[in-house]
Design a protein around this motif. Structure first.
Motif, short mmCIF file in Angstrom:
data_model
loop_
_atom_site.label_atom_id
_atom_site.label_comp_id
_atom_site.label_asym_id
_atom_site.label_seq_id
_atom_site.Cartn_x
_atom_site.Cartn_y
_atom_site.Cartn_z
N GLY A 1 0.91 -1.22 -0.03
CA GLY A 1 -0.24 -0.14 -0.04
C GLY A 1 0.84 1.35 0.01
N TRP A 2 0.26 2.61 -0.25
CA TRP A 2 0.99 3.59 -0.37
C TRP A 2 0.08 4.71 0.05
CZ3 TRP A 2 -0.43 0.85 -4.72
CH2 TRP A 2 -1.14 1.49 -5.38
N LEU A 3 0.59 5.76 0.34
CA LEU A 3 0.03 6.93 0.83
C LEU A 3 0.42 8.26 -0.13
CD1 LEU A 3 -1.68 8.72 2.74
CD2 LEU A 3 0.16 9.15 4.14
N SER A 4 -0.48 8.77 -0.78
CA SER A 4 -0.06 9.86 -1.91
C SER A 4 -0.43 11.08 -1.13
CB SER A 4 -1.21 9.97 -3.16
OG SER A 4 -0.97 8.48 -3.80
N ARG A 5 0.56 12.09 -1.47
CA ARG A 5 0.52 13.33 -0.83
C ARG A 5 0.71 14.32 -2.07
NH1 ARG A 5 3.95 11.38 3.51
NH2 ARG A 5 2.62 11.33 5.38
N ASP A 6 -0.06 15.26 -2.33
CA ASP A 6 -0.04 16.22 -3.50
C ASP A 6 0.33 15.40 -4.81
OD1 ASP A 6 -0.51 18.31 -1.76
OD2 ASP A 6 1.67 18.38 -1.28
N GLY A 7 -0.20 14.16 -5.16
CA GLY A 7 -0.07 13.59 -6.23
C GLY A 7 1.21 12.85 -6.37
N GLN A 8 1.96 12.82 -5.18
CA GLN A 8 3.32 12.10 -5.01
C GLN A 8 3.12 10.97 -4.17
OE1 GLN A 8 6.42 14.81 -4.97
NE2 GLN A 8 6.49 15.10 -7.07
N VAL A 9 3.69 9.66 -4.16
CA VAL A 9 3.92 8.80 -3.02
C VAL A 9 4.63 9.24 -1.92
CG1 VAL A 9 4.56 6.51 -2.64
CG2 VAL A 9 3.56 6.80 -4.64
N GLY A 10 4.03 9.38 -0.71
CA GLY A 10 4.76 9.80 0.33
C GLY A 10 5.27 8.91 1.38
N ALA A 11 4.66 7.45 1.42
CA ALA A 11 4.81 6.53 2.34
C ALA A 11 4.01 5.37 1.62
CB ALA A 11 4.04 7.00 3.71
N ALA A 12 4.81 4.37 2.48
CA ALA A 12 4.08 2.81 1.89
C ALA A 12 4.24 2.19 3.23
CB ALA A 12 5.28 2.28 0.88
N ILE A 13 3.60 0.96 2.90
CA ILE A 13 3.52 -0.25 3.97
C ILE A 13 3.59 -1.57 2.95
CG2 ILE A 13 1.84 1.16 5.34
CD1 ILE A 13 -0.52 -0.90 4.42
N LEU A 14 4.13 -2.34 3.83
CA LEU A 14 4.10 -3.85 3.43
C LEU A 14 3.73 -4.90 4.47
CD1 LEU A 14 4.95 -6.26 1.37
CD2 LEU A 14 7.68 -5.73 2.00
N HIS A 15 2.97 -5.70 4.07
CA HIS A 15 2.68 -6.72 4.95
C HIS A 15 2.73 -8.29 4.36
CE1 HIS A 15 -0.29 -8.57 8.18
NE2 HIS A 15 0.87 -8.65 8.64
N SER A 16 3.84 -8.94 4.71
CA SER A 16 3.88 -10.39 4.17
C SER A 16 4.11 -11.21 5.42
CB SER A 16 5.11 -10.32 3.08
OG SER A 16 5.23 -11.62 2.66
N ARG A 17 3.09 -11.73 5.91
CA ARG A 17 3.51 -12.73 7.01
C ARG A 17 4.07 -13.83 6.75
NH1 ARG A 17 -2.15 -13.55 10.28
NH2 ARG A 17 -0.75 -14.35 11.68
N PRO A 18 5.17 -14.42 7.52
CA PRO A 18 5.11 -14.24 9.09
C PRO A 18 6.05 -12.72 9.15
CG PRO A 18 7.04 -15.54 8.70
CD PRO A 18 6.09 -15.33 7.36
N ALA A 19 6.30 -11.87 8.44
CA ALA A 19 6.99 -10.72 8.80
C ALA A 19 5.93 -9.70 9.32
CB ALA A 19 7.66 -10.02 7.46
N PRO A 20 6.40 -8.78 10.05
CA PRO A 20 5.47 -7.84 10.55
C PRO A 20 4.92 -6.83 9.57
CG PRO A 20 7.62 -7.02 11.37
CD PRO A 20 7.59 -8.65 10.68
N LEU A 21 3.99 -6.12 9.96
CA LEU A 21 3.54 -4.96 9.14
C LEU A 21 4.57 -4.07 8.98
CD1 LEU A 21 1.54 -3.18 7.38
CD2 LEU A 21 0.67 -2.29 9.51
N GLY A 22 5.28 -3.43 7.73
CA GLY A 22 6.17 -2.72 7.95
C GLY A 22 5.74 -1.30 7.42
N LEU A 23 6.15 -0.13 8.13
CA LEU A 23 5.66 1.34 7.94
C LEU A 23 6.92 2.05 7.36
CD1 LEU A 23 3.60 1.75 11.05
CD2 LEU A 23 2.85 0.74 9.08
#
Length: 248
Positions: free
Chosen positions: A20-42
């Motif tokens: 997943g990603w977070l868009s700010r002003d039309g640009q990607v400003g952050a991302a997440i990745l969740h692939s178990r068993p690894a934790p949710l990465g912020l």
């Protein structure tokens, strides 16, 4: 982990990997990745984004048991989730600033082969995921792209280090391990220096690594090799009900 998933070697789990990603002003400003068993990465999120992310994950029916990222962001996520939380790991993220040679020590580096699997598994078993119900061959994955190096003395492996797959010119040093009987001789520093040099010679623009905040030995080694702290990160385990956040 994203490169591992792209290579088709993700851990097998009923829940597929989530990007997943977070868009700010039309640009990607952050991302997440969740692939178990690894934790949710912020990655790149601000603490103020945590409540919105929790709402999105709840709407998607995505269950998160562990979350990892910058300390303030993870704490904000746990609070917004209204679940009990416990800090289970506290690490420092390092970036290589300028590689410095360690003191001279006996031995030499050697690229690990599939025939070294048993040694690699013995050396790196401390890094196994806590969720052992989900099979993931970490050693086999890194061997598949020649990602392991051994430090040997008189033909005997005494330390090991690895490199992640390179993504956008960024690579991470990991799984650095020396059995207790071989510690104190500079082998970990030597093999870490070697893989760092390999990463640079391959054209990577960033070389990163994580280490336990509470381990003065490994932190001292990496700092002497030219690594500098970027940020503190924490991993939290979330429970089913709301309780006070506990930190180490």
């Amino acid at each position: 982990m994203s490169a591992t998933i792209a290579a088709g070697n993700a851990p097998r789990h009923p829940n597929p990997p989530l990007f997943g990603w977070l868009s700010r002003d039309g640009q990607v400003g952050a991302a997440i990745l969740h692939s178990r068993p690894a934790p949710l990465g912020l990655f790149g999120l601000a603490a103020a984004d945590a409540a919105e992310l929790v709402a999105v994950l709840n709407n998607e029916g995505r269950k998160v048991d562990y979350v990892n990222g910058p300390v303030d962001v993870v704490r904000a996520f746990a609070e917004a989730a209204q679940r009990g939380s416990e800090a289970v790991d506290h690490q420092l993220l390092y970036r290589l600033s300028g590689l410095v040679a360690p003191r001279t020590t006996a031995g030499r580096a050697r690229l690990a082969q599939h025939s070294d699997r048993e040694v690699l598994e013995d050396f790196t078993k401390v890094f196994a995921y806590e969720d052992t119900s989900v099979p993931f061959d970490e050693v086999g994955e890194r061997l598949s792209y020649n990602g392991f190096w051994l430090w040997e003395v008189d033909g005997q492996p005494v330390s090991v280090a690895s490199l992640s797959r390179s993504v956008a010119g960024i690579v991470r040093v990991g799984l650095v391990a020396t059995p207790p009987e071989h510690r104190g001789h500079g082998y970990a520093a030597a093999v870490t220096h070697h893989v760092s040099q390999v990463a640079l010679e391959a054209g990577n623009r960033e070389v990163l690594l994580f280490t336990e905040r509470s381990n003065p030995t490994s932190n001292g080694i990496y700092q002497r090799l030219g690594y500098e702290v970027v940020e503190e990160q924490i991993q939290m385990r979330l429970s089913a009900t709301h309780q006070d956040i506990r930190t180490p």
